[in-house]
Design a protein around this motif. Structure first.
Motif, PDB file in Angstrom:
ATOM      1  N   THR A   6      25.455  28.521  23.947  1.00 44.31           N
ATOM      2  CA  THR A   6      26.602  29.315  25.422  1.00 44.31           C
ATOM      3  C   THR A   6      27.505  29.453  25.240  1.00 44.31           C
ATOM      4  O   THR A   6      28.152  28.394  24.762  1.00 44.31           O
ATOM      5  CB  THR A   6      26.097  28.933  27.055  1.00 44.31           C
ATOM      6  N   ASP A   7      28.717  30.339  25.471  1.00 46.48           N
ATOM      7  CA  ASP A   7      29.948  29.942  25.025  1.00 46.48           C
ATOM      8  C   ASP A   7      30.698  29.737  26.205  1.00 46.48           C
ATOM      9  O   ASP A   7      30.658  30.867  27.440  1.00 46.48           O
ATOM     10  CB  ASP A   7      30.989  31.162  24.437  1.00 46.48           C
ATOM     11  N   LEU A   8      31.520  28.910  26.513  1.00 43.78           N
ATOM     12  CA  LEU A   8      32.677  28.482  27.600  1.00 43.78           C
ATOM     13  C   LEU A   8      33.478  28.633  27.446  1.00 43.78           C
ATOM     14  O   LEU A   8      34.259  27.811  26.591  1.00 43.78           O
ATOM     15  CB  LEU A   8      31.673  27.322  28.644  1.00 43.78           C
ATOM     16  N   LYS A   9      34.794  28.722  28.820  1.00 44.68           N
ATOM     17  CA  LYS A   9      35.883  28.267  28.608  1.00 44.68           C
ATOM     18  C   LYS A   9      36.486  28.155  29.479  1.00 44.68           C
ATOM     19  O   LYS A   9      35.670  28.532  30.499  1.00 44.68           O
ATOM     20  CB  LYS A   9      37.082  29.736  28.322  1.00 44.68           C
ATOM     21  N   VAL A  10      37.408  26.924  29.574  1.00 41.29           N
ATOM     22  CA  VAL A  10      38.658  26.778  30.028  1.00 41.29           C
ATOM     23  C   VAL A  10      39.404  26.749  30.792  1.00 41.29           C
ATOM     24  O   VAL A  10      40.385  27.172  29.822  1.00 41.29           O
ATOM     25  CB  VAL A  10      37.988  24.389  29.972  1.00 41.29           C
ATOM     26  N   SER A  11      39.931  26.992  31.784  1.00 40.19           N
ATOM     27  CA  SER A  11      41.382  27.341  32.373  1.00 40.19           C
ATOM     28  C   SER A  11      41.958  27.067  33.214  1.00 40.19           C
ATOM     29  O   SER A  11      41.216  26.375  33.781  1.00 40.19           O
ATOM     30  CB  SER A  11      41.931  29.119  32.061  1.00 40.19           C
ATOM     31  N   ALA A  12      43.473  26.533  33.346  1.00 40.72           N
ATOM     32  CA  ALA A  12      44.121  26.486  34.882  1.00 40.72           C
ATOM     33  C   ALA A  12      43.422  27.228  35.556  1.00 40.72           C
ATOM     34  O   ALA A  12      43.438  28.553  35.608  1.00 40.72           O
ATOM     35  CB  ALA A  12      45.715  26.563  34.592  1.00 40.72           C
ATOM     36  N   VAL A  48      31.349  32.362  28.691  1.00 42.11           N
ATOM     37  CA  VAL A  48      32.413  33.955  28.030  1.00 42.11           C
ATOM     38  C   VAL A  48      30.483  34.687  27.020  1.00 42.11           C
ATOM     39  O   VAL A  48      30.459  34.197  26.464  1.00 42.11           O
ATOM     40  CB  VAL A  48      33.292  33.307  26.727  1.00 42.11           C
ATOM     41  N   GLY A  49      30.985  36.129  27.689  1.00 47.33           N
ATOM     42  CA  GLY A  49      29.776  36.948  26.540  1.00 47.33           C
ATOM     43  C   GLY A  49      28.089  36.423  27.630  1.00 47.33           C
ATOM     44  O   GLY A  49      27.967  35.521  28.305  1.00 47.33           O
TER      45      GLY A  49
END
Length: 339
Positions: free
Chosen positions: A108-114, A290-291
């Motif tokens: 599982t793809d994850l992203k971290v953002s402000a 993500v996806g």
């Protein structure tokens, strides 16, 4: 004889002043409120706390302080693909979120953002508001139920709802005090990170984003240990939930039905919202999927792909993914991977 005559005279009086027959319906509000559902605790993990929490009354509201235990004691191994360091994810809220979004045999793809700034520390951001329609509908349902009970002139029913609101308010204040940002490690501004996490049940997660954002969501703790004062108020709030059962016994049948309907509807709304879990908000950062998760037939295939992308395999050795005597510090092709 005079004593027996006096007792005989008291018997009719006692029967005349005896209370009305027990009404089992009066137990329902207290029993529904004490149902050990974790919907409120789960939302606390994903979204934190806000002042509006006091109006969201649902079964299991007394379990909100146990949100730190939802990860079931798991602290998965984590590798930094950019540096090769291996450590553990120590934040219980992050671990629980990873458990929910990951799947067995899949990456599982994850992203971290402000996160977008909120106009108030106690109110959610606009993005959170749009993603929490069920949460706001539950708050509106509570207001409607309170107005309905008031229109019925049911003082004890209104007191029951007011007591639940007070309990939620106390838990909000305690959790807000405990959620102060803690230790995140040394700052590394402008540096991008790439983490690979091994969860139980063969679930794999990859998280990318700023190193400082990654540290904020994976290191330290989510809620600090409660102080003596916070423990006291938390205990008082929990005791009030049980004491509220006695108050429900004095409410009218119409008020009881209104309260039970409110708890059922709010519990359903929070459960439906929990089914759509896709993001985690904490400390001004957002972690989201993500996806769709990508399935791998063998763990070897996943390890080889990540080694090629990262250009190093020392992290794979430390995590036990590849055999040590076949490892190298550079890019490797066709490595042997343990199953």
């Amino acid at each position: 004889m005079k004593v027996f005559e006096s007792l005989c005279k008291l018997v009719p009086t006692a029967h005349a002043t005896s209370p009305s027959p027990f009404n089992p319906l009066s137990l329902l509000p207290g029993l529904f409120a004490l149902t050990p559902l974790t919907s409120i605790a789960q939302r606390t993990v994903r979204r934190g706390t806000s002042l509006l929490d006091s109006l969201v009354l649902a079964p299991g509201l007394h379990l909100q302080p146990t949100a730190t235990d939802l990860h079931k004691g798991e602290y998965p191994a984590c590798a930094a693909l950019t540096s090769g360091y291996v450590f553990r994810v120590e934040n219980p809220a992050t671990v629980y979120f990873l458990q929910r979004v990951s799947r067995t045999g899949c990456l599982t793809d994850l992203k971290v953002s402000a996160q977008a700034s909120s106009p108030s520390r106690f109110l959610p951001t606009l993005d959170d508001a749009l993603a929490s329609l069920g949460y706001y509908a539950a708050a509106g349902c509570t207001v409607f139920a309170a107005q309905r009970v008031y229109a019925l002139n049911d003082i004890w029913g209104l007191f029951f709802i007011s007591n639940l609101i007070f309990i939620r308010l106390v838990n909000f204040l305690v959790l807000r005090r405990r959620s102060r940002p803690g230790w995140f490690g040394a700052p590394e501004p402008g540096v991008q990170g790439d983490l690979f996490i091994l969860l139980s049940q063969d679930r794999w997660v990859r998280i990318r984003g700023s190193v400082d954002d990654l540290k904020a969501l994976t290191s330290g703790t989510w809620l600090c240990e409660p102080t003596t004062l916070e423990t006291f108020f938390g205990a008082v709030a929990k005791l009030l939930v049980y004491a509220n059962m006695a108050v429900a016994g004095l409410a009218t049948d119409a008020g009881v039905c209104t309260i039970v309907a409110m708890l059922l509807v709010n519990g359903g709304l929070l459960a439906l919202e929990d089914l759509r879990i896709r993001s985690l908000s904490m400390y001004g950062r957002t972690m989201e999927a993500v996806g769709e998760p990508k399935r791998y037939l063998r763990r070897r295939d996943l390890a080889e792909q990540l080694i090629r992308e990262s250009g190093r395999d020392d992290w794979a050795v430390a995590m036990g993914l590849i055999v040590k005597d076949r490892a190298s510090t550079g890019k490797s092709e066709g490595v042997t991977v343990t199953m």
